[in-house]
Design a protein around this motif. Structure first.
Motif, mmCIF file in Angstrom:
data_model
loop_
_atom_site.group_PDB
_atom_site.id
_atom_site.type_symbol
_atom_site.label_atom_id
_atom_site.label_comp_id
_atom_site.label_asym_id
_atom_site.label_seq_id
_atom_site.Cartn_x
_atom_site.Cartn_y
_atom_site.Cartn_z
ATOM 1 N N SER A 118 0.830 -1.205 0.000
ATOM 2 C CA SER A 118 0.000 0.000 0.000
ATOM 3 C C SER A 118 0.864 1.253 0.000
ATOM 4 N N ASP A 119 1.942 1.236 0.793
ATOM 5 C CA ASP A 119 2.849 2.386 0.831
ATOM 6 C C ASP A 119 3.511 2.592 -0.531
ATOM 7 N N LYS A 173 1.012 4.114 -2.788
ATOM 8 C CA LYS A 173 0.787 5.510 -2.417
ATOM 9 C C LYS A 173 1.932 6.383 -2.899
ATOM 10 N N GLU A 232 1.731 9.415 -5.576
ATOM 11 C CA GLU A 232 2.232 10.754 -5.285
ATOM 12 C C GLU A 232 3.281 11.178 -6.305
#
Length: 212
Positions: free
Chosen positions: A63-64, A67, A71
């Protein structure tokens, strides 16, 4: 029947032994087995929880990563890796058309470095990331509301723009190219129109990697 003292002692011992045997077989031994089952179940639960925690960490890591990738995609859209002046001009023209204003002129200058560096230890020996900017001067004509709409669209654009200077002056009805400097007195002058001229200084930022 009269029992001797020795027989009484043996009988009492036998009764205690029988009670202990019944207690051990019917209570203590099943209880120990149940405790052992609970211990094994707890061990399995701890193992299962450890696997869940590990899986959770893996999911969190993925998930990181997603993300960070998202970004980064947004950053590339807001801060392209090249100046792209023509794309910026096209955006100004499209936004002006959408806002209902007329562009008189668009001028831009050469890019200038802003000295924004990535100081992380991993990149100290690599190329430093710099934020550069193109300087634009835009002169436009429109109603006050349409000029404000244009300004808001520029500030909320997908690319990173910064409005540095902004000057709005009302135009005389005879000549829209002749600005009136004293805006405080325009309401009393019937020769003034509802058309305004706006001069904007805008910076369009982009990223570049340079070695020093």
């Amino acid at each position: 029947m009269i029992l001797s003292r020795r027989e009484k002692i043996l009988l009492i011992l036998f009764i205690y032994l029988a009670i202990f045997t019944v207690f051990y077989r019917l209570c203590y031994q099943p209880l120990c087995q149940q405790v052992e089952v609970i211990i094994n179940q707890n061990a399995q639960l701890r193992k299962y929880l450890a696997e869940l925690d590990k899986e959770k960490e893996n999911i969190k890591t993925e998930s990181d990563k997603e993300k960070i990738a998202q970004e980064y995609r947004v950053l590339l859209q807001k801060l392209p890796s090249e100046p792209l002046p023509l794309e910026a001009v096209r955006y100004f023209e499209q936004t002006a058309e959408q806002s209902g204003i007329k562009l008189v002129s668009i001028n831009h200058q050469n890019p200038s470095p802003k000295n924004i560096k990535n100081d992380s230890r991993e990149n100290q020996n690599q190329s430093e990331i710099q934020a550069n900017s193109l300087q634009f001067k835009i002169i436009s004509i429109g109603t006050y509301d349409s000029l404000l709409t244009f300004t808001k669209k520029i500030e909320n654009a997908p690319r990173e723009f910064a409005v540095e200077n902004l000057l709005i002056t009302r135009l005389a009805s005879e000549d829209f190219q002749t600005p009136v400097e004293n805006i405080a007195q325009v309401n009393a002058d019937s020769n003034l129109s509802n058309r305004f001229q706006m001069v904007m200084d805008i910076k369009a930022y982009y990223l570049s990697n340079q070695k020093y």
